[in-house]
Structure formats: structure tokens, C-alpha cells
Design a protein around this motif. Structure first.
Motif, PDB file in Angstrom:
ATOM      1  N   ASP A 557      52.035 -77.088  13.332  1.00 13.98           N
ATOM      2  CA  ASP A 557      51.018 -76.476  14.184  1.00 13.98           C
ATOM      3  C   ASP A 557      50.180 -75.499  13.366  1.00 13.98           C
ATOM      4  O   ASP A 557      50.713 -74.742  12.539  1.00 13.98           O
ATOM      5  CB  ASP A 557      51.681 -75.730  15.347  1.00 13.98           C
ATOM      6  N   CYS A 558      48.857 -75.526  13.612  1.00 13.99           N
ATOM      7  CA  CYS A 558      47.949 -74.697  12.810  1.00 13.99           C
ATOM      8  C   CYS A 558      47.997 -73.224  13.190  1.00 13.99           C
ATOM      9  O   CYS A 558      47.698 -72.349  12.381  1.00 13.99           O
ATOM     10  CB  CYS A 558      46.522 -75.229  12.933  1.00 13.99           C
ATOM     11  N   GLY A 559      48.331 -72.938  14.447  1.00 14.46           N
ATOM     12  CA  GLY A 559      48.419 -71.549  14.900  1.00 14.46           C
ATOM     13  C   GLY A 559      47.107 -70.944  15.352  1.00 14.46           C
ATOM     14  O   GLY A 559      47.083 -69.828  15.878  1.00 14.46           O
ATOM     15  N   ILE A 560      45.970 -71.678  15.166  1.00 10.30           N
ATOM     16  CA  ILE A 560      44.675 -71.063  15.509  1.00 10.30           C
ATOM     17  C   ILE A 560      43.816 -71.921  16.429  1.00 10.30           C
ATOM     18  O   ILE A 560      42.733 -71.490  16.829  1.00 10.30           O
ATOM     19  CB  ILE A 560      43.866 -70.714  14.236  1.00 10.30           C
ATOM     20  N   CYS A 561      44.258 -73.149  16.770  1.00 10.46           N
ATOM     21  CA  CYS A 561      43.443 -74.005  17.639  1.00 10.46           C
ATOM     22  C   CYS A 561      43.610 -73.581  19.098  1.00 10.46           C
ATOM     23  O   CYS A 561      44.412 -72.694  19.420  1.00 10.46           O
ATOM     24  CB  CYS A 561      43.832 -75.468  17.462  1.00 10.46           C
ATOM     25  N   SER A 562      42.869 -74.239  19.978  1.00 10.13           N
ATOM     26  CA  SER A 562      42.917 -73.854  21.396  1.00 10.13           C
ATOM     27  C   SER A 562      44.307 -74.049  21.988  1.00 10.13           C
ATOM     28  O   SER A 562      44.770 -73.254  22.806  1.00 10.13           O
ATOM     29  CB  SER A 562      41.878 -74.651  22.199  1.00 10.13           C
ATOM     30  N   TYR A 563      45.021 -75.117  21.552  1.00 14.01           N
ATOM     31  CA  TYR A 563      46.379 -75.326  22.060  1.00 14.01           C
ATOM     32  C   TYR A 563      47.313 -74.225  21.568  1.00 14.01           C
ATOM     33  O   TYR A 563      48.075 -73.643  22.352  1.00 14.01           O
ATOM     34  CB  TYR A 563      46.918 -76.686  21.601  1.00 14.01           C
ATOM     35  N   CYS A 564      47.268 -73.940  20.262  1.00 12.60           N
ATOM     36  CA  CYS A 564      48.181 -72.935  19.699  1.00 12.60           C
ATOM     37  C   CYS A 564      47.922 -71.550  20.286  1.00 12.60           C
ATOM     38  O   CYS A 564      48.860 -70.789  20.547  1.00 12.60           O
ATOM     39  CB  CYS A 564      48.048 -72.913  18.179  1.00 12.60           C
ATOM     40  N   ILE A 565      46.654 -71.229  20.507  1.00  9.22           N
ATOM     41  CA  ILE A 565      46.314 -69.924  21.100  1.00  9.22           C
ATOM     42  C   ILE A 565      46.854 -69.848  22.525  1.00  9.22           C
ATOM     43  O   ILE A 565      47.414 -68.831  22.944  1.00  9.22           O
ATOM     44  CB  ILE A 565      44.786 -69.698  21.086  1.00  9.22           C
ATOM     45  N   SER A 566      46.693 -70.929  23.288  1.00  6.99           N
ATOM     46  CA  SER A 566      47.163 -70.916  24.682  1.00  6.99           C
ATOM     47  C   SER A 566      48.682 -70.800  24.739  1.00  6.99           C
ATOM     48  O   SER A 566      49.239 -70.195  25.651  1.00  6.99           O
ATOM     49  CB  SER A 566      46.712 -72.186  25.405  1.00  6.99           C
ATOM     50  N   LYS A 567      49.372 -71.362  23.751  1.00 10.43           N
ATOM     51  CA  LYS A 567      50.830 -71.301  23.710  1.00 10.43           C
ATOM     52  C   LYS A 567      51.318 -69.884  23.417  1.00 10.43           C
ATOM     53  O   LYS A 567      52.381 -69.479  23.883  1.00 10.43           O
ATOM     54  CB  LYS A 567      51.348 -72.266  22.646  1.00 10.43           C
ATOM     55  N   GLN A 568      50.489 -69.151  22.641  1.00 10.08           N
ATOM     56  CA  GLN A 568      50.877 -67.788  22.269  1.00 10.08           C
ATOM     57  C   GLN A 568      50.680 -66.797  23.403  1.00 10.08           C
ATOM     58  O   GLN A 568      51.343 -65.775  23.481  1.00 10.08           O
ATOM     59  CB  GLN A 568      50.058 -67.325  21.054  1.00 10.08           C
ATOM     60  N   LYS A 569      49.729 -67.126  24.303  1.00 12.63           N
ATOM     61  CA  LYS A 569      49.429 -66.205  25.400  1.00 12.63           C
ATOM     62  C   LYS A 569      50.523 -66.235  26.453  1.00 12.63           C
ATOM     63  O   LYS A 569      51.126 -67.273  26.720  1.00 12.63           O
ATOM     64  CB  LYS A 569      48.089 -66.578  26.051  1.00 12.63           C
ATOM     65  N   LYS A 570      50.750 -65.097  27.065  1.00  9.15           N
ATOM     66  CA  LYS A 570      51.673 -65.060  28.194  1.00  9.15           C
ATOM     67  C   LYS A 570      51.020 -65.778  29.361  1.00  9.15           C
ATOM     68  O   LYS A 570      49.832 -65.571  29.631  1.00  9.15           O
ATOM     69  CB  LYS A 570      51.978 -63.610  28.583  1.00  9.15           C
ATOM     70  N   PRO A 571      51.774 -66.629  30.046  1.00 13.85           N
ATOM     71  CA  PRO A 571      51.171 -67.353  31.175  1.00 13.85           C
ATOM     72  C   PRO A 571      50.704 -66.418  32.267  1.00 13.85           C
ATOM     73  O   PRO A 571      51.404 -65.476  32.632  1.00 13.85           O
ATOM     74  CB  PRO A 571      52.316 -68.261  31.662  1.00 13.85           C
ATOM     75  N   SER A 572      49.487 -66.661  32.743  1.00 12.98           N
ATOM     76  CA  SER A 572      48.934 -65.826  33.806  1.00 12.98           C
ATOM     77  C   SER A 572      49.595 -66.194  35.136  1.00 12.98           C
ATOM     78  O   SER A 572      49.942 -67.350  35.370  1.00 12.98           O
ATOM     79  CB  SER A 572      47.423 -66.044  33.906  1.00 12.98           C
ATOM     80  N   SER A 573      49.755 -65.221  35.961  1.00  9.98           N
ATOM     81  CA  SER A 573      50.310 -65.478  37.286  1.00  9.98           C
ATOM     82  C   SER A 573      49.213 -66.029  38.186  1.00  9.98           C
ATOM     83  O   SER A 573      48.212 -65.363  38.430  1.00  9.98           O
ATOM     84  CB  SER A 573      50.873 -64.184  37.877  1.00  9.98           C
ATOM     85  N   GLY A 574      49.422 -67.280  38.652  1.00 11.26           N
ATOM     86  CA  GLY A 574      48.443 -67.880  39.548  1.00 11.26           C
ATOM     87  C   GLY A 574      48.251 -67.070  40.807  1.00 11.26           C
ATOM     88  O   GLY A 574      47.144 -66.970  41.335  1.00 11.26           O
ATOM     89  N   VAL A 575      49.331 -66.467  41.274  1.00 14.16           N
ATOM     90  CA  VAL A 575      49.255 -65.665  42.509  1.00 14.16           C
ATOM     91  C   VAL A 575      48.381 -64.442  42.295  1.00 14.16           C
ATOM     92  O   VAL A 575      47.525 -64.112  43.123  1.00 14.16           O
ATOM     93  CB  VAL A 575      50.669 -65.244  42.972  1.00 14.16           C
ATOM     94  N   SER A 576      48.561 -63.760  41.145  1.00 16.06           N
ATOM     95  CA  SER A 576      47.778 -62.539  40.893  1.00 16.06           C
ATOM     96  C   SER A 576      46.298 -62.865  40.700  1.00 16.06           C
ATOM     97  O   SER A 576      45.417 -62.115  41.144  1.00 16.06           O
ATOM     98  CB  SER A 576      48.320 -61.799  39.671  1.00 16.06           C
ATOM     99  N   ILE A 577      45.983 -64.008  40.023  1.00 15.30           N
ATOM    100  CA  ILE A 577      44.578 -64.406  39.833  1.00 15.30           C
ATOM    101  C   ILE A 577      43.945 -64.714  41.189  1.00 15.30           C
ATOM    102  O   ILE A 577      42.820 -64.277  41.478  1.00 15.30           O
ATOM    103  CB  ILE A 577      44.477 -65.625  38.899  1.00 15.30           C
TER     104      ILE A 577
END
Length: 632
Positions: A557-577
Motif C-alpha cells: 500500500d502506498c499510504g497516500i492514495c484516496s483509499y489509504c487516506i480513508s483507511k487511516q481516518k477514524k470512521p465518522s459516525s453516521g448518526v452524528s453526521i
């Protein structure tokens, strides 16, 4: 003899080679057949130009692209290196004269298309040349599994018979594992040295975003990254429209496509290269010979035709090795549009045969005739007369061009011919009364001495250069002179020039190449499927998907593409959004863009929350595309 580095410094003003270049050059100098796969920006031309300069004799370069041949010859001329290209439209006598120059004029490079090798007399002339290296550029064209197969490339192996001691150097920027093996086999390369640089570009972040409002997304990207950028689009109309929209948003933007005159192309490109414009919006006509190191962002706003093209175009970012971005924006309707654009317009054998026969009739070519004839050709007029779909017809012509049956030279220029019909004294009097028009008229008279005796075809770009006027201003002057009866002015607009390389044989001609057409159509379908996989796959690193396509299966994994960035982020709470959106809509109606600006979460998460709120009848969307709280 000068060393390779000394030649590089003397002519190209570089102190060292890029990765793999030195090893490839050493292999060629040892007299070995050599295969070099250097991805976009890897400096393929240096690999044959430097060793050719170190040896006595001339390097034969086989290339399928007229524009690329002209570009390389021009660049060599600027370095005081003598080079010649045998491009289309030349008569036999002209070709013979150019080959005489190669034989006796101390030239170092001879560029020609593979179709030229089908002429026995040219092969005979080549035998007399002191050839020191045979370089096959865009070598993937020799493979039936390559993305731009040209049967004429299969004839290159015949050169081995005449030049068995001369090394072959096959070069390509994009070839899968299957294609690599096929190239070596089809060219008859023996004990070949293989050099393959990884396709990995670890400084490029490959980003894929679903975006309904692509212009808004582009605007955010360009504001965040104000460095030079390229935006690739699929057609000329999109070029103009996108550049105009960006200008209205305050960005400095220009455009580039095949329909512009040479002077317009040069001017627009220069304004971007010199960074007077941040953005150049372009079709895939833009790119050959472009080596701007500090391109920060390459954005595609429509799906590319294949991964090979996408890799090459996106690879124009980050050549200075600093972090750069390759962004692909797509909407849910794009796959259907891509299918309509790339697949439904592919000609089958029946259409190709019908179109070819009508083309010969249109150009008044009799059966058994037509070889080496040159025709002005207006594609739209031809399609209108026979009720042919334009894109499918264009693809059919391109296929015939690749097979060497015709040569399609896109010129997109106005052919202007002029004859002065009053004597020179009256013209001088007119110039004295109209001093603003004098530079144009004087330039014409100086450069066309016989213009009083017979119609002369004008080179508008030459007149523009000599007079300082634009081509459009020159046309206006000529029309005015014509209206006043001072000249006889004729203008004929042609989309292209067609040269027939064979005699007309209708079904016999098409039957010979139809198997390649079927294979090409199947391959194009598979290539588009690979693009759709790249766009829609949400479980794999984007860089790994590209590397896997080219046979590199062990990439990390490259660590900088859109997939890798999304994997690094904490998942947003759908309820809070959803709660944030509900709170915002209590005070005002908002569209999706306004919601994204106010709710600081990933766009995909916001879109998902909006869908959930609609499905549960908490909110609704009006005819103006604004969301409001549900009235139910």
C-alpha cells in the motif's frame, strides 16, 4: 571517444543519467539487443540518442507518431544534431533526396514510420546507410496484445536479415507482462538484455472521488494546490467550456486540443509552461514532448479509455520528485457514458467495409487505383452525405491508419489561396491609404513573387510571423481586399488530409485486417473494464491496482492514495453526521455543496447520511436540488 556522461553534458546539459539509463546505454554500446520499459518521464529517447552520438554512423528510429518524430527532430536540431524524419505526404523524389542526405550529409538520426519498411526500394536504400543502432519506439505497437497494435510493426523483424550485427533497442512506456514477451519474440531479439523500471511513482497520490459537482471539486483542489496543473477532458468542447468556467471562478486557465492552429497551440502551451496560467485544460492531444517538472496536480474529469493512457497522462505530475496528485473525478453515470463513448462507437467488419467503399466513392477512387494519392478530407461532410455516425467513422479511419491502409493527417486549418488581380502600382497606392494593413500586404508580396501571375497558396503562420499580425487578422485583411476586387481569394476548410497507401480493393482490403479489428474491439472492452475496476474498487490501494495491472503483484500500500487516506481516518459516525445535517436544515434549505461546506466530514459519508435521512422520510429534496426537513 567521448563517454556517455560527456555526451549527455555536451548536448543535453545534464550531469548524470536517470535510473536505468546508463545500464541501457552500456548494453547498446556492447552491441546487445536490448528491451527497455521506462514508464512516463523515464527519458526513453536519451537511451538511443546518447549511444548513437558516441558511435560513427546513423541511428534508425522507427516511430508510429508523426508528431513525436517532428518533435524529436526539432529538439535535436536545437542541439545542433543533424536529424531527418520521413513523414507522410512526401513524394518518392523527396524521400530519395532525404535518403541521399542521410548517406552523404553526416546525419546522425533518421526517423521513419514502420509503414515505410513495406517499400522494398526504401529497404534497399537503407542498406547503403552506415546504421549503428535500430531503435523501435512505442514498441508495444508490435504486440497484438498491446493497446495500439499496428501490423506494420511486424515487418521490423525483416531488418534483422540485413542488419544482423546491428543492435535492436525496443522502448516502451507501458506494457503488461504478456506484451513484453510478445515484443521480444515479434522483433526476433536474441540474447536480449531486459531493463524494466517499476511503474511505481511513490510521490504521486492517486485519488479517486465520486463527485456530482465536479467543477466545485476542481475549484477546491486548485485553491489548495495553486501550482501548475493539467485537467484532461475527452473532447474539444469540454476544453473550451471547462477553461471558461475556471476563468469565471477566478483561475488563470488556458486550453489545448488538436483543433487549434499551430500558433494557438504554441501560444497557449507557452503561457502555461511559463506559468502565466495555472491550469491547462487539454485533450489527450496534449502531452507529447511535454516535460514540465513541477506539475502539482493532474485531474481527469471523465473516465480514461484505458489504464495505459491514464498512467501516462497522470504521470506528467510530480516529475520533480515532490509530492503530487493524480485525481480522477467520476459520477455514477460516467460508466454508462464511457461505454457509449468507447465501446458503442467501435466499428465492426460490416461497418468498416461499408465505410471504406463509400470513402473511395466519395474521393472518386476507381477500383485498383488510389495508391500514394493525397486528398483533402472533411469528416463531417462525408458523414453527413452518407449518414454515418461521426465517432464510429473516425474510429474506423483511425483503424485503417494504424493498419497502414491510409494515412490520416489531422490539419484542421484553412487552405488559403490568393492572386492579385490589379497591377502593383494600385496595390502600393492602397497600402499608402491603409497603413494598418500594410505589414500584412507587404509580407505577402515579399514572400510570394508570382502572386500577380497565378494563385498562390499562403502559409498563414509564416505571414503572421513576418507581419506581426494574427492569422485571424490576416484573413480579415484578405477578405476586405477580395470585397474591393483587388485580389482573387479562395479558402477551403479541411479537417484532414488522407493519403492512400494501397490500391483500392474493397472487401479484399478489409478481409485482410478484419481479424485485427475483432481482437482490438475485444481488447478495448477489457481495458475499459480495468478502468471501471480502478474507479469502483473501494477495498484496495489505488497505486497497487495500477501496479497489478502492469504485472507488479507484490506491491505494498502506498499510504497516500484516496483509499489509504480513508483507511487511516477514524470512521465518522453516521448518526452524528445525520444529526448535524438535521440541525442545519431546521433554519434553512441547503444543497449538497452547501452542506459539504458546513459539515466537515468526508463527502462519501455526507452523501450516505443524506440518503439515509431521505429513506427514513426525515428530509426531502426539492426541484431546486435543495434539502429541507420533511413535511410528512
Amino acid at each position: 571517444m567521448s563517454t556517455a556522461v560527456e555526451i549527455l553534458k555536451k548536448y543535453w546539459n545534464h550531469d548524470s543519467f536517470r535510473s536505468a539509463q546508463q545500464e541501457i546505454i552500456d548494453s547498446v554500446l556492447e552491441g546487445r539487443d536490448t528491451f527497455a520499459l521506462l514508464p512516463t518521464g523515464g527519458g526513453k529517447s536519451i537511451c538511443f540518442q546518447v549511444p548513437a552520438m558516441m558511435k560513427d554512423g546513423i541511428c534508425l528510429v522507427i516511430s508510429p507518431l508523426v508528431a513525436l518524430m517532428k518533435d524529436q527532430v526539432s529538439n535535436l536540431d536545437k542541439r545542433n544534431i543533424k536529424a531527418i524524419a520521413l513523414t507522410g505526404g512526401l513524394h518518392t523524389d523527396e524521400i530519395s533526396d532525404l535518403l541521399d542526405n542521410c548517406e552523404f550529409g553526416n546525419y546522425k538520426f533518421l526517423y521513419l514510420s514502420p509503414e515505410r519498411l513495406q517499400s522494398d526500394w526504401i529497404i534497399e536504400r537503407l542498406k547503403n546507410l552506415p546504421i549503428n543502432l535500430i531503435a523501435i519506439d512505442e514498441a508495444h505497437c508490435v504486440s497484438q496484445w498491446g493497446h495500439d497494435f499496428r501490423p506494420a510493426y511486424l515487418k521490423i523483424i525483416n531488418l534483422k536479415t540485413h542488419f544482423h550485427k546491428i543492435p535492436f533497442l525496443a522502448l516502451t512506456a507501458s506494457a503488461t507482462e504478456k506484451v513484453r514477451g510478445d515484443i521480444i519474440s515479434q522483433l526476433g531479439m536474441e540474447q536480449v538484455a531486459v531493463f524494466q523500471k517499476s511503474f511505481e511513482r511513490n510521490n504521486i497520490a492517486y485519488m479517486v472521488f465520486e463527485a456530482e459537482d465536479k467543477l466545485h471539486h476542481i475549484s477546491r483542489i486548485l485553491k489548495k494546490n495553486p501550482q501548475p496543473s493539467i485537467i484532461y477532458v475527452r473532447n474539444r468542447k469540454s476544453c473550451h467550456d471547462t477553461a471558461s468556467q475556471l476563468q469565471s471562478l477566478g483561475f488563470s486557465a488556458t486550453y489545448y486540443h488538436g483543433g487549434l492552429s499551430a500558433s494557438e497551440k504554441s501560444k497557449n502551451m507557452a503561457s502555461w509552461m511559463d506559468e502565466k496560467k495555472q491550469v491547462i485544460v487539454a485533450t489527450n492531444a496534449f502531452g507529447m514532448g511535454i516535460d514540465k517538472a513541477n506539475v502539482k496536480t493532474v485531474i481527469h474529469i471523465q473516465l480514461p479509455e484505458n489504464i495505459e493512457n491514464y498512467y501516462q497522462e497522470s504521470g506528467r505530475a510530480g516529475r520533480n520528485e515532490e509530492k503530487a496528485f493524480a485525481v480522477l473525478l467520476f459520477s455514477p453515470s460516467d460508466p454508462v457514458q464511457a461505454g457509449n463513448q468507447f465501446i458503442s462507437v467501435l466499428p465492426d467488419k460490416e461497418f468498416l467495409t461499408r465505410m471504406f467503399i463509400k470513402l473511395c466513392n466519395y474521393l472518386r477512387i476507381a477500383y485498383g487505383e488510389g495508391i500514394d494519392e493525397n486528398f483533402g478530407f472533411n469528416l463531417n461532410h462525408f458523414c453527413s452525405q452518407y449518414e454515418f455516425p461521426v465517432l464510429k467513422t473516425y474510429n474506423a479511419l483511425q483503424f485503417l491508419d494504424r493498419q497502414g491502409i491510409v494515412t490520416l493527417s489531422q490539419e484542421f486549418s484553412e487552405k488559403v489561396s490568393v492572386q492579385f488581380v490589379i497591377d502593383s502600382k494600385e496595390i502600393l497606392r492602397y497600402m499608402s491609404l491603409n497603413p494598418k494593413e500594410e505589414p500584412v500586404i507587404a509580407s505577402i508580396l515579399r514572400n510570394y513573387s508570382g502572386i500577380y501571375d497565378s494563385p498562390s497558396a499562403l502559409n498563414l503562420s509564416l505571414i503572421a510571423k513576418k507581419s506581426g499580425a494574427s492569422e485571424s487578422d490576416i484573413i480579415q485583411v484578405l477578405k476586405k481586399l477580395d470585397d474591393r476586387g483587388l485580389i482573387d481569394y479562395k479558402a477551403k476548410s479541411n479537417d484532414a488530409t488522407l493519403v492512400f497507401n494501397e490500391i483500392r480493393e474493397d472487401e479484399k482490403t478489409i478481409n485482410r485486417v478484419s481479424k485485427y479489428l475483432e481482437r482490438q474491439n475485444q481488447q478495448k472492452k477489457e481495458q475499459l473494464q480495468a478502468v471501471l475496476e480502478y474507479v469502483t474498487n473501494k477495498n484496495t490501494c489505488k497505486s497497487r491496482l495500477i501496479l497489478k495491472y502492469f504485472g507488479e503483484k507484490d506491491a505494498k500500500d502506498c499510504g497516500i492514495c484516496s483509499y489509504c487516506i480513508s483507511k487511516q481516518k477514524k470512521p465518522s459516525s453516521g448518526v452524528s453526521i445525520a444529526a448535524e445535517i438535521h440541525h442545519l436544515l431546521q433554519s434553512q434549505a441547503l444543497n449538497s455543496r452547501e452542506i459539504q461546506n458546513l459539515v466537515k466530514h468526508p463527502a462519501d459519508d455526507i452523501i450516505f447520511a443524506l440518503k439515509q435521512l431521505i429513506d427514513h422520510h426525515v428530509i426531502e429534496i426539492g426541484a431546486d436540488n435543495r434539502y429541507t426537513l420533511s413535511k410528512k
